[in-house]
Design a protein around this motif. Structure first.
Motif, mmCIF file in Angstrom:
data_model
loop_
_atom_site.group_PDB
_atom_site.id
_atom_site.type_symbol
_atom_site.label_atom_id
_atom_site.label_comp_id
_atom_site.label_asym_id
_atom_site.label_seq_id
_atom_site.Cartn_x
_atom_site.Cartn_y
_atom_site.Cartn_z
ATOM 1 N N GLY A 57 -28.344 23.378 -31.441
ATOM 2 C CA GLY A 57 -26.901 23.254 -31.566
ATOM 3 C C GLY A 57 -26.200 24.401 -32.264
ATOM 4 O O GLY A 57 -25.069 24.243 -32.736
ATOM 5 N N HIS A 58 -26.835 25.576 -32.314
ATOM 6 C CA HIS A 58 -26.216 26.727 -32.972
ATOM 7 C C HIS A 58 -25.345 27.554 -32.020
ATOM 8 O O HIS A 58 -24.634 28.452 -32.476
ATOM 9 N N ALA A 59 -25.403 27.283 -30.735
ATOM 10 C CA ALA A 59 -24.635 28.075 -29.772
ATOM 11 C C ALA A 59 -23.145 27.757 -29.880
ATOM 12 O O ALA A 59 -22.748 26.593 -29.964
ATOM 13 N N ASP A 60 -22.334 28.818 -29.864
ATOM 14 C CA ASP A 60 -20.874 28.689 -29.854
ATOM 15 C C ASP A 60 -20.382 29.528 -28.673
ATOM 16 O O ASP A 60 -20.255 30.743 -28.774
ATOM 17 N N LEU A 61 -20.134 28.872 -27.561
ATOM 18 C CA LEU A 61 -19.788 29.605 -26.345
ATOM 19 C C LEU A 61 -18.427 30.280 -26.458
ATOM 20 O O LEU A 61 -18.224 31.370 -25.901
ATOM 21 N N ASP A 62 -17.497 29.672 -27.142
ATOM 22 C CA ASP A 62 -16.186 30.303 -27.310
ATOM 23 C C ASP A 62 -16.324 31.617 -28.076
ATOM 24 O O ASP A 62 -15.726 32.635 -27.702
ATOM 25 N N ALA A 63 -17.107 31.613 -29.146
ATOM 26 C CA ALA A 63 -17.334 32.846 -29.904
ATOM 27 C C ALA A 63 -18.134 33.855 -29.073
ATOM 28 O O ALA A 63 -17.852 35.053 -29.110
#
Length: 301
Positions: free
Chosen positions: A186-192
């Motif tokens: 859960g570390h992925a930040d697609l917006d970033a």
């Protein structure tokens, strides 16, 4: 009656012989599988070659050669890793990417750093990595994994992308290289990760696990996504395939090439192993991908 007894005895002996022979054969097969899975396959390397044709590929990147490795889980540099370096040296790629899980434990980084430094020198090209779930296990705090990434970049010259992107330039054209942090934990930040990437761009996306495939397919710029994590199942059976894959998709994206909408996805079977030091019918993999623009076919009038 005596004949019936004798006949029954011969049949009984025959069945017993068959059972013993079957047990011997099954035992031999099991023994061979154990030898293959623990002592042979983990030290071999499959080289997979793919050509990805996309109409959105900028002309300047036509023919771009990318080598992908994944899931190193590096404790020591075995024959498979040496072979990978030799292949990379021969292939002379334009870019090498590693889609996560470099190490298992924080105290076992020396072999990984040595391997990556040698790989970087052999490639003679940029090398980019993204974090995986085991990297976060080895370095469980923000400070510790940030320090690991700084050390990795300083000692090897390899770039780490974690929810970031960079612009690649070639032949006067631009392509975006997007790297997500680990989606499995859960570390992925697609917006970033896609910040500043135009929807009309061609983005090559690196992510550790298939967990965000459907979300990535909704990103207009995501034209090609490379992932690992699954180890191809690590143990595969004839006619069955992967026995188990740690993914919310189960075995759906165990390994290989997929397409969702207009986006290509490739799942590399990885180099290393986790939990058990075995690979059966699933050898370590190095992928060579060549990006091409589709050839226009002239229509007769």
């Amino acid at each position: 009656m005596l004949r019936d007894v004798l006949t029954g005895g011969r049949q009984g002996m025959s069945r017993e012989t068959v059972f013993k022979a079957a047990a011997t054969v099954l035992g031999a097969i099991a023994g061979a599988a154990v030898v293959d899975g623990f002592l042979r396959e983990p030290f071999q390397l499959d080289v997979t070659r793919l050509t990805i044709a996309s109409p959105w590929l900028p002309t300047g990147f036509d023919g771009l050669k990318i080598v992908q490795l994944s899931d190193l889980h590096l404790h020591h540099i075995s024959r498979a890793y040496r072979t990978a370096i030799d292949v990379i040296r021969r292939e002379r790629p334009h870019l090498v990417v590693i889609t996560g899980d470099l190490v298992d434990r924080s105290e076992e980084t020396s072999a990984c750093l040595a391997f990556l430094a040698e790989l970087r020198a052999a490639a003679g090209a940029p090398v980019v990595v993204v974090p995986g779930n085991w990297d976060h296990r080895a370095f469980p705090t923000k400070r510790s994994i940030a320090a690991w990434h700084e050390r990795l970049q300083a000692e090897t010259g390899i770039r780490v992308l974690a929810n970031q992107n960079v612009v690649l330039r070639r032949g006067g054209d631009r392509m975006w290289l997007v790297g997500t942090d680990d989606p499995y934990f859960g570390h992925a930040d697609l917006d970033a990760s896609f910040k500043g990437v135009p929807d009309t761009a061609f983005a090559l996306v690196l992510t550790h696990a298939p967990e965000a495939f459907e979300e990535l397919a909704e990103r207009p710029a995501a034209r090609l996504v490379l992932a690992g994590h699954t180890h191809g199942g690590q143990v595969r059976l004839p006619f069955v395939g992967a026995v188990r894959v740690p993914s919310r998709y189960g075995t759906r994206f165990a390994r290989g090439l997929f397409k969702l909408g207009d986006t290509f996805f490739y799942v590399n079977a990885g180099m290393g192993m986790s939990h058990l030091p075995i690979r059966f019918l699933c050898r370590p993999e190095l992928t060579v991908l060549t990006l091409k623009k589709p050839v226009a076919v002239a229509r007769s009038v």
